[in-house]
Write a protein that holds these residues in place. Structure first.
Motif, PDB file in Angstrom:
ATOM      1  N   UNK A  28       8.237  22.763   3.568  1.00 35.17           N
ATOM      2  CA  UNK A  28       9.662  22.907   3.849  1.00 35.17           C
ATOM      3  C   UNK A  28      10.146  21.748   4.715  1.00 35.17           C
ATOM      4  N   UNK A  29      11.207  21.118   4.278  1.00 38.21           N
ATOM      5  CA  UNK A  29      11.758  19.982   5.012  1.00 38.21           C
ATOM      6  C   UNK A  29      13.249  19.887   4.739  1.00 38.21           C
ATOM      7  N   UNK A  30      13.950  19.275   5.638  1.00 36.44           N
ATOM      8  CA  UNK A  30      15.388  19.081   5.455  1.00 36.44           C
ATOM      9  C   UNK A  30      15.728  17.599   5.347  1.00 36.44           C
ATOM     10  N   UNK A  31      14.693  16.771   5.210  1.00 33.35           N
ATOM     11  CA  UNK A  31      14.909  15.328   5.186  1.00 33.35           C
ATOM     12  C   UNK A  31      14.451  14.734   3.859  1.00 33.35           C
ATOM     13  N   UNK A  32      15.231  13.796   3.360  1.00 34.34           N
ATOM     14  CA  UNK A  32      14.833  13.066   2.164  1.00 34.34           C
ATOM     15  C   UNK A  32      13.660  12.149   2.496  1.00 34.34           C
ATOM     16  N   UNK A  33      12.779  11.985   1.519  1.00 29.78           N
ATOM     17  CA  UNK A  33      11.578  11.197   1.770  1.00 29.78           C
ATOM     18  C   UNK A  33      11.007  10.692   0.458  1.00 29.78           C
ATOM     19  N   UNK A  34      10.347   9.539   0.513  1.00 32.40           N
ATOM     20  CA  UNK A  34       9.509   9.147  -0.609  1.00 32.40           C
ATOM     21  C   UNK A  34       8.389  10.177  -0.732  1.00 32.40           C
ATOM     22  N   UNK A  66      10.913  -3.242   4.282  1.00 31.67           N
ATOM     23  CA  UNK A  66       9.786  -4.163   4.393  1.00 31.67           C
ATOM     24  C   UNK A  66       8.742  -3.912   3.313  1.00 31.67           C
ATOM     25  N   UNK A  67       8.414  -2.657   3.068  1.00 33.25           N
ATOM     26  CA  UNK A  67       7.303  -2.327   2.177  1.00 33.25           C
ATOM     27  C   UNK A  67       7.681  -2.309   0.702  1.00 33.25           C
ATOM     28  N   UNK A  68       8.957  -2.057   0.391  1.00 28.94           N
ATOM     29  CA  UNK A  68       9.387  -1.985  -1.003  1.00 28.94           C
ATOM     30  C   UNK A  68      10.337  -3.107  -1.393  1.00 28.94           C
ATOM     31  N   UNK A  69      10.836  -3.800  -0.398  1.00 30.06           N
ATOM     32  CA  UNK A  69      11.779  -4.871  -0.680  1.00 30.06           C
ATOM     33  C   UNK A  69      13.153  -4.375  -1.080  1.00 30.06           C
ATOM     34  N   UNK A  70      13.501  -3.131  -0.697  1.00 28.80           N
ATOM     35  CA  UNK A  70      14.816  -2.614  -1.058  1.00 28.80           C
ATOM     36  C   UNK A  70      15.881  -3.203  -0.139  1.00 28.80           C
ATOM     37  N   UNK A  91       0.812  -1.216   0.000  1.00 32.22           N
ATOM     38  CA  UNK A  91       0.000   0.000   0.000  1.00 32.22           C
ATOM     39  C   UNK A  91       0.847   1.268   0.000  1.00 32.22           C
ATOM     40  N   UNK A  92       2.002   1.244   0.680  1.00 31.00           N
ATOM     41  CA  UNK A  92       2.865   2.424   0.690  1.00 31.00           C
ATOM     42  C   UNK A  92       3.428   2.699  -0.704  1.00 31.00           C
ATOM     43  N   UNK A  93       3.946   1.655  -1.343  1.00 34.52           N
ATOM     44  CA  UNK A  93       4.525   1.817  -2.674  1.00 34.52           C
ATOM     45  C   UNK A  93       3.468   2.226  -3.689  1.00 34.52           C
ATOM     46  N   UNK A  94       2.273   1.646  -3.575  1.00 36.63           N
ATOM     47  CA  UNK A  94       1.205   1.976  -4.519  1.00 36.63           C
ATOM     48  C   UNK A  94       0.754   3.423  -4.355  1.00 36.63           C
ATOM     49  N   UNK A  95       0.571   3.852  -3.109  1.00 36.53           N
ATOM     50  CA  UNK A  95       0.175   5.244  -2.867  1.00 36.53           C
ATOM     51  C   UNK A  95       1.264   6.194  -3.344  1.00 36.53           C
ATOM     52  N   UNK A  96       2.508   5.793  -3.143  1.00 37.60           N
ATOM     53  CA  UNK A  96       3.636   6.611  -3.592  1.00 37.60           C
ATOM     54  C   UNK A  96       3.627   6.754  -5.110  1.00 37.60           C
ATOM     55  N   UNK A  97       3.356   5.653  -5.794  1.00 35.74           N
ATOM     56  CA  UNK A  97       3.338   5.682  -7.255  1.00 35.74           C
ATOM     57  C   UNK A  97       2.240   6.608  -7.773  1.00 35.74           C
ATOM     58  N   UNK A 153       7.140   3.637  -8.128  1.00 36.02           N
ATOM     59  CA  UNK A 153       6.982   3.317  -6.709  1.00 36.02           C
ATOM     60  C   UNK A 153       8.185   3.729  -5.862  1.00 36.02           C
ATOM     61  N   UNK A 154       9.365   3.850  -6.478  1.00 40.70           N
ATOM     62  CA  UNK A 154      10.571   4.215  -5.731  1.00 40.70           C
ATOM     63  C   UNK A 154      10.830   5.719  -5.713  1.00 40.70           C
ATOM     64  N   UNK A 155       9.971   6.497  -6.349  1.00 43.48           N
ATOM     65  CA  UNK A 155      10.214   7.933  -6.491  1.00 43.48           C
ATOM     66  C   UNK A 155      10.146   8.653  -5.152  1.00 43.48           C
TER      67      UNK A 155
END
Length: 294
Positions: free
Chosen positions: A183-189, A198-202, A101-107, A246-248
């Motif tokens: 505004x953020x200073x952190x990398x994020x999907x 766990x959610x993306x299998x990376x 669900x995380x990867x799909x929502x991200x996509x 999904x990895x974006x």
């Protein structure tokens, strides 16, 4: 052989993907399946029943990728690509209980962002459905006409390969103009993920590259983060589509480059024992320097 040939009947037996004729090739036909508009991105009982009938059309004959680790298979059904594990009666393997669900929502969200800068030049797929059917995550998206660059690669010249690399770089530069809305200073999907392993299998290494505390790169621009040849859809010497978002995330150029070279692409040392001709090895490694631009 026309590198952009998509008719399965015209694929020679010597083609690297001849045994999977639906993989990486698509030309729309009048009889192709297209989803019923009234059920697109709907999860009403009626809609879920409809999507269940769509899954019933996804059989071994339309499967273009079988996940051997218990995760979702991929099907090419007319005008759509379907990701689902419905053919597996029991889910077994290291990806058997992955939450997609995380990867799909991200996509979904990444595609919407990308469309704002790529629309009219490079197509991104429309998402038709991203939810659970019978308790399992299902993802249905538009199938973009054309041929996967990895499929066409065996037939194109060095000049064409160089051109495609430059086109991919230009696409990445356009995506780079998109930055987080807050505004953020952190990398994020695009959609924050508490556990991408766990959610993306990376790999753990990929998580470390992206989220390491000592990564001080302030560039948080949008990166597709998986611009492999197989995710570039080409036709008539142009990249006409980019798929699998999904990895974006908001990772920036240098971080995406590190993931690309350390995770996504082959290493020269992996071929040391094979003693390949340098010309062949250079071709295998040709995509590795995608992010090496001034």
């Amino acid at each position: 052989m026309n590198p952009y040939e998509a008719n399965p009947d015209n694929i020679p037996p010597t083609d690297r993907y001849a045994d999977v004729p639906l993989y990486g090739r698509y030309r729309p036909q009048p009889t192709d399946f297209v989803p019923d508009a009234k059920h697109i991105n709907r999860t009403t009982p009626e809609a879920l029943e409809y999507w269940s009938t769509v899954l019933a059309k996804c059989t071994e004959s339309t499967r273009i990728y079988e996940n051997q680790d218990g995760g979702r298979d991929v099907f090419a059904l007319g005008g759509v690509i379907v990701k689902s594990s419905h053919l597996k009666e029991l889910l077994q393997g290291r990806r058997a209980h992955r939450d997609y669900s995380y990867a799909d929502a991200n996509e979904v969200e990444a595609i919407a962002l990308a469309r704002t800068v790529l629309d009219g030049t490079t197509k991104v797929p429309r998402v038709y459905f991203a939810a659970k059917v019978n308790g399992r995550d299902v993802f249905v998206q538009e199938r973009i006409p054309g041929v996967g660059l990895n499929v066409a690669w065996q037939y194109i010249s060095q000049r064409q390969k160089t051109s495609f690399k430059q086109q991919a770089r230009e696409i990445l530069q356009r995506l780079r103009t998109i930055t987080p809305t807050v505004e953020t200073s952190r990398r994020s999907y695009v959609i924050p993920d508490p556990d991408p392993v766990e959610h993306r299998g990376i790999q753990e290494l990929e998580r470390e590259i992206i989220f390491a505390e000592d990564n001080k790169d302030s560039d948080l621009s949008l990166m597709h983060n998986d611009v492999s040849q197989s995710n570039c859809i080409v036709d008539n010497d142009r990249i006409v589509g980019l798929v699998d978002w999904e990895m974006a995330g908001f990772f920036g150029w240098k971080t995406a480059a590190s993931v690309h070279t350390q995770i996504r692409t082959p290493k020269r040392e992996n071929f040391a024992a094979i003693n390949l001709p340098e010309e062949m090895l250079s071709d295998i490694l040709f995509w590795n320097d995608l992010y090496d631009v001034e």
